[in-house]
Each structure stands twice: as C-alpha cells, then as structure tokens.
Design a protein around this motif. Structure first.
Motif, short mmCIF file in Angstrom:
data_model
loop_
_atom_site.label_atom_id
_atom_site.label_comp_id
_atom_site.label_asym_id
_atom_site.label_seq_id
_atom_site.Cartn_x
_atom_site.Cartn_y
_atom_site.Cartn_z
N ASP A 13 -1.64 -33.45 5.75
CA ASP A 13 -3.04 -33.78 5.55
C ASP A 13 -3.60 -33.23 4.25
O ASP A 13 -4.79 -32.97 4.14
CB ASP A 13 -3.88 -33.30 6.74
CG ASP A 13 -3.81 -31.79 6.93
OD1 ASP A 13 -2.91 -31.18 6.35
OD2 ASP A 13 -4.66 -31.24 7.65
N LYS B 285 -3.68 -24.93 3.20
CA LYS B 285 -4.16 -26.19 2.64
C LYS B 285 -5.16 -25.92 1.52
O LYS B 285 -6.00 -25.02 1.62
CB LYS B 285 -4.82 -27.01 3.74
CG LYS B 285 -5.16 -28.41 3.31
CD LYS B 285 -5.62 -29.22 4.50
CE LYS B 285 -6.64 -30.24 4.07
NZ LYS B 285 -7.23 -30.91 5.22
N ALA C 20 -8.23 -27.48 -0.74
CA ALA C 20 -9.21 -28.57 -0.68
C ALA C 20 -9.32 -29.32 -2.00
O ALA C 20 -9.49 -30.54 -2.03
CB ALA C 20 -10.57 -28.03 -0.27
N PHE D 120 -3.98 -37.52 1.42
CA PHE D 120 -4.44 -37.46 2.82
C PHE D 120 -3.34 -37.92 3.78
O PHE D 120 -2.38 -38.57 3.37
CB PHE D 120 -5.70 -38.31 3.00
CG PHE D 120 -5.42 -39.79 3.01
CD1 PHE D 120 -5.12 -40.46 1.84
CD2 PHE D 120 -5.42 -40.51 4.20
CE1 PHE D 120 -4.82 -41.82 1.85
CE2 PHE D 120 -5.13 -41.88 4.21
CZ PHE D 120 -4.84 -42.52 3.04
N ASP D 121 -3.52 -37.57 5.05
CA ASP D 121 -2.57 -37.93 6.10
C ASP D 121 -2.81 -39.37 6.54
O ASP D 121 -3.83 -39.68 7.14
CB ASP D 121 -2.77 -36.96 7.27
CG ASP D 121 -1.82 -37.22 8.42
OD1 ASP D 121 -0.99 -38.14 8.33
OD2 ASP D 121 -1.89 -36.48 9.42
N LYS E 272 -3.13 -40.71 10.83
CA LYS E 272 -4.19 -40.41 11.77
C LYS E 272 -5.18 -41.58 11.81
O LYS E 272 -5.67 -42.01 10.76
CB LYS E 272 -4.93 -39.15 11.30
CG LYS E 272 -4.86 -38.01 12.29
CD LYS E 272 -5.47 -36.79 11.70
CE LYS E 272 -6.23 -36.01 12.72
NZ LYS E 272 -6.88 -34.87 12.07
N ASN F 83 -8.31 -42.44 9.24
CA ASN F 83 -8.29 -41.68 7.99
C ASN F 83 -8.50 -42.54 6.74
O ASN F 83 -9.17 -42.10 5.80
CB ASN F 83 -6.98 -40.88 7.86
CG ASN F 83 -7.13 -39.45 8.33
OD1 ASN F 83 -8.21 -39.07 8.81
ND2 ASN F 83 -6.10 -38.66 8.19
N LYS G 245 -12.10 -43.12 6.40
CA LYS G 245 -12.80 -41.91 5.96
C LYS G 245 -12.63 -41.69 4.46
O LYS G 245 -13.59 -41.39 3.75
CB LYS G 245 -12.27 -40.68 6.71
CG LYS G 245 -12.79 -40.59 8.13
CD LYS G 245 -12.26 -39.34 8.80
CE LYS G 245 -12.65 -39.34 10.27
NZ LYS G 245 -11.86 -38.42 11.06
N VAL G 246 -11.40 -41.82 3.99
CA VAL G 246 -11.14 -41.63 2.56
C VAL G 246 -11.93 -42.66 1.74
O VAL G 246 -12.56 -42.33 0.73
CB VAL G 246 -9.62 -41.72 2.26
CG1 VAL G 246 -9.37 -41.80 0.76
CG2 VAL G 246 -8.90 -40.51 2.84
N GLU H 135 -15.40 -39.46 2.44
CA GLU H 135 -15.40 -38.23 3.26
C GLU H 135 -14.34 -37.27 2.73
O GLU H 135 -13.27 -37.70 2.28
CB GLU H 135 -15.07 -38.57 4.72
CG GLU H 135 -16.30 -38.78 5.56
CD GLU H 135 -15.95 -38.92 7.03
OE1 GLU H 135 -15.27 -38.04 7.58
OE2 GLU H 135 -16.36 -39.94 7.61
N ILE I 208 -11.56 -35.40 3.26
CA ILE I 208 -10.42 -35.01 4.09
C ILE I 208 -9.26 -34.85 3.11
O ILE I 208 -9.26 -35.43 2.04
CB ILE I 208 -10.08 -36.04 5.20
CG1 ILE I 208 -9.76 -37.40 4.61
CG2 ILE I 208 -11.21 -36.14 6.21
CD1 ILE I 208 -9.13 -38.35 5.61
N GLY I 209 -8.30 -34.05 3.45
CA GLY I 209 -7.16 -33.86 2.57
C GLY I 209 -7.51 -33.05 1.33
O GLY I 209 -8.37 -32.18 1.37
#
Ligand code: UDP
Length: 244
Positions: free
Chosen positions: A171, A186, A188, A222-223, A226, A229, A232-233, A237, A239-240
């Motif tokens: 992720d 991880k 950001a 990003f993953d 899921k 996702n 979201k990307v 958003e 994430i990842g």
C-alpha cells in the motif's frame, strides 16, 4: 483530471501459481468494475480521463533472457521486443474485457501491430478521451532498454496527465521491504531524489523516477487489489505514497 494508471503484468496474472503468470480473466473483470466505479464517481467532480499502461511480466520480460543475452545467444533488443509484445497481449485482452463489462475502451499501441491494435498517436488518444473512453496503452514506449514504468511516465507527460498512479502489491513505499523486514515503515510522501537514491526503495526503476523528477510528474504508489482504491486515488484521496 486525467490520470495514467500503471498496472504490471503480474497484477493481471493468476495468483494460483503465486507468480502472477498468464492472464486472469476474473482479475481483469474485477479491474473493469473498479474502473467503471471510478468513472461513475468522477461524474460529481467533473470528468476523469483514464489511460492505462500495462506491463508484460506475466508473460515475458527482457530480463528473463539475461543469461542468453550475456552469452550473445539472444540480443537485448529482441528480448525487449518480446516483452513489448507481451504487453500487447495484455492490453488487447483487457480492452475486450473492459468493453464486455460496459467500460468504453480503446487500445493504442506504441509498437506497430495494425492488425491487432491501432497505432498510438497523441491525437488519437485525445479523440478517444473526448468520447469518454478509457485508453489502454500497449507496447510501452515502443523502444527497447526501458520498462513500462518508464513508458508510464513518458506517456503521462505526453498525454499531459495530472499524475501517474503506480499500482503495486503493497500500500505504498516503505523504508524497507515490509515482507522481509518487520521494522519497515510506510512513507506518506517522498521526493524523487530520495526514491532514486535510497537503495532500499525499489518501487519503480530509476529511469522512470528520473524522468518524472525532471518534469515534475507526481507519482502515487498504491495497493491495487483493495476494492475502491483506484477510485480513491483518482479522487485525490491520500492513500499510499506520493512521490513528488
Ligand atoms: N519493454 C521495452 N520497452 C518499453 C516497455 C517494455 O523494451 O518501453 C520490455 C522490457 O523488456 C520489459 C518488458 O517489455 O521488461 C515488459 O515490461 P515490464 O517489465 O515493464 O512489465 P511489468 O514488470 O510491468 O509487468
């Protein structure tokens, strides 16, 4: 908003052998659903245009032949050409499945295979985007000695995408390989320089990161697997990991 999604061949392959080989129709159908959802969500916030660069590692990579290349049995260019052909297999199969699943899609290739797919040109891609189609990019850059990661950044720049969404199995970017190092954390946000210079960060090849850095093309890692996702990307958003 226009994004370039990079999906590796392994992510289109079957999980059954644990190596992501071959082409998994079920995975491709799931992906079509994720893209359909992404396009539907985007209607509220203005249109999202999606280009997808597919890899070929589920069939062939130039590096599969490194031994034979070292012994001068197979040329580097031939090996890389076979890798590019593998990406065309993925792109054309994915194109059919997307259309069958109700996602308007065009496939354009940077390697000329006119019987199989139209040649990529900037204008053709623009015209497909205007008609609301997803554009799947086959054949990488059309040149040997690079990978589809570099192709993804290159085409994102040419197509004036807002960013590259690099789909991976984890992720985001970690300080070390999270599968082997329990202390891995991880990250950001990192700079292009950090991503290039830290030998433990192996998220994309250096040529791709260098080109992205030279032209300030952001990359979001990003993953993929899921649910939700990609949407979201695409919606921005966090994430990842963002490389910028
Ligand atoms: N390739 C190439 N030029 C390109 C893109 C790809 O020569 O512009 C070749 C290279 O041998 C590469 C292979 O095609 O290893 C398959 O692409 P890649 O390894 O990027 O696939 P992935 O790892 O994303 O599945």
């Amino acid at each position: 908003m226009r994004i370039l999604l990079k999906i590796s061949g392994e992510q289109l392959g079957s999980e059954q052998d644990g190596k992501g080989q071959g082409f998994d129709v079920g995975r491709a159908k799931w992906l079509a659903g994720e893209i359909r959802q992404t396009l539907a969500n985007a209607l509220n916030s203005g249109p999202t245009e999606i280009a997808i660069m597919v890899g070929g590692g589920n069939f062939v990579r130039g590096a599969f032949f490194d031994d034979a290349i070292a012994k001068n049995e197979i040329g580097q260019t031939t090996a890389d050409n076979t890798g590019m052909l593998a990406t065309i297999i993925n792109a054309t199969l994915l194109g059919d499945i997307f259309r069958a699943e109700g996602v308007p899609t065009a496939v354009l290739s940077n390697v000329s295979v006119q019987q199989v797919a139209d040649d990529f040109t900037f204008r053709r891609a623009e015209s497909h985007f205007k008609k609301g189609r997803v554009v799947i990019l086959a054949g990488g850059t059309g040149r040997p000695l690079v990978t589809t990661d570099t192709g993804a950044v290159n085409l994102a720049l040419e197509l004036k995408c807002d960013f590259v969404a690099k789909a991976t199995k984890v992720d985001g970017v970690y300080t070390a390989d999270p599968k082997t190092d329990p202390a891995a954390q991880k990250i950001a946000k990192i700079s292009y320089e950090q991503a290039i210079n830290d030998p433990k960060i192996r998220v994309m090849d250096k040529a791709a990161l260098g080109m992205a850095g030279d032209h300030q093309m952001p990359i979001v890692v990003f993953d993929l697997l899921k649910d939700g996702n990609i949407a979201k990307v695409a919606a921005g958003e966090i994430i990842g990991t963002k490389i910028s």
